[in-house]
Design an enzyme around this catalytic site. Structure first.
Site, PDB file in Angstrom:
ATOM      1  N   SER A  10      33.529 -35.215  48.183  1.00 44.16           N
ATOM      2  CA  SER A  10      33.751 -36.518  47.350  1.00 44.16           C
ATOM      3  C   SER A  10      35.203 -37.310  48.447  1.00 44.16           C
ATOM      4  O   SER A  10      35.667 -38.859  47.505  1.00 44.16           O
ATOM      5  CB  SER A  10      34.782 -35.918  45.584  1.00 44.16           C
ATOM      6  OG  SER A  10      35.298 -35.139  46.166  1.00 44.16           O
ATOM      7  N   LYS A  21      42.261 -35.955  44.950  1.00 50.95           N
ATOM      8  CA  LYS A  21      41.933 -37.540  45.378  1.00 50.95           C
ATOM      9  C   LYS A  21      42.550 -38.119  45.574  1.00 50.95           C
ATOM     10  O   LYS A  21      43.589 -37.898  46.495  1.00 50.95           O
ATOM     11  CB  LYS A  21      41.728 -37.434  43.864  1.00 50.95           C
ATOM     12  CG  LYS A  21      40.826 -36.619  43.427  1.00 50.95           C
ATOM     13  CD  LYS A  21      38.542 -36.727  43.943  1.00 50.95           C
ATOM     14  CE  LYS A  21      38.213 -35.754  42.882  1.00 50.95           C
ATOM     15  NZ  LYS A  21      36.988 -35.890  43.663  1.00 50.95           N
TER      16      LYS A  21
END
Length: 293
Positions: free
Chosen positions: A98, A169
């Site tokens: 990701s 993230k």
């Protein structure tokens, strides 16, 4: 001339010389106190005696003591590493794609836990690790407490995958920011300023999910760099928490890639948000998220 007497004297003299030589070899002196003349010594001189072997402690073999000392040193090292990783710098295994291309699957990043401990807060562009309980994950995982403790210890040393509630993230918006996707050129805007996201995976759109949100104070809007493969704030719009992450759930900032050695480097910084001002407007709108895997 008395030849017999001469022979007798020579014979006696020869015998005495022989005994004297024997005494010098054996370490005794003929006629010395405590040793009758002509008696051969049977004891070795004190200077030639073998040294006594050192006594072992309380009946424990030396091999056992060495093993015990080694085990104690090893345990102390593990405890030190656990404390160090808990309070200062924690290895974190990247389990998914990701965050590509910035972070690869299998990278072990070093998370700086002191980055936000002394009044500093996450900034736009920072790559952070956070606990997603209550935002990305609605319930804490349950399981065997002993197994969980061992897993947490291994994860703290970077030897196992992180908990299912831990995520890595990039911060796109901080408290008060208005984050919108997308403008007429397909770019995300923050406080009305288009962001040139050079860290996004080549070929990915900034987002295939439209959204317009003002980030509540004390929270973060976060997204992965591999937008088509990242489950992030976009996917939790409309859910409890609204997709934003509380600042107090941030574990730390990912500052270094420590493993593998071929990727040993700092996590690259970005100036993509350099021109973004503070948002002074009000109100917000939310769009519906869609799964990204």
């Amino acid at each position: 001339m008395d030849t017999e007497a001469q022979h007798t004297e020579r014979g006696r003299s020869s015998g005495e010389e022989e005994r004297s030589r024997s005494a010098r070899v054996s370490g005794t002196v003929p006629g010395a106190s405590g040793t009758p003349e002509g008696t051969e010594a049977t004891e070795a001189p004190a200077a030639l005696e073998a040294p006594e072997a050192p006594e072992e402690e309380a009946g424990e073999p030396s091999g056992f003591l060495t093993w015990r000392r080694t085990a104690a040193i090893g345990l102390a090292c593990v405890v030190f590493l656990l404390l160090f990783s808990h309070f200062v710098l924690q290895p974190f295994l990247v389990p998914s794609s990701s965050m590509e291309p910035t972070l690869q699957v299998g990278d072990r990043i070093l998370v700086n836990k002191l980055a936000y401990r002394f009044g500093s807060e996450p900034r736009r562009g920072d790559v952070v690790v956070f606990d997603g309980t209550g935002s990305f994950v609605q319930e804490e995982a349950t399981g065997n407490p002993v197994t969980g403790l061992l897993h947490d210890a291994a994860a703290a040393l970077g030897l196992a995958e992180p908990d299912e509630t831990d995520f890595v993230k990039r911060v796109i918006g901080t408290g008060g920011d208005r984050v919108v996707c997308c403008d007429k050129d397909g770019r995300i805007t923050v406080n009305g300023v288009p962001v040139r996201e050079q860290y996004v995976m080549l070929g990915d759109q900034p987002s295939s999910v439209p959204f317009d949100i003002v980030v509540p104070d004390g929270t973060l809007w976060v997204m992965g760099d591999h937008r088509s493969q990242s489950s992030d704030s976009r996917d939790h719009l409309g859910q409890p928490g609204g997709g934003v992450v509380p600042v107090d759930k941030v574990v730390g900032r990912a500052d270094w890639i420590g493993w593998p050695f071929g990727r040993w480097s700092t996590v690259p910084e970005t100036d993509a948000f350099a021109a973004v001002p503070q948002w002074t407007g009000g109100g917000h709108a939310t769009g519906r998220g869609r799964g990204h895997g």
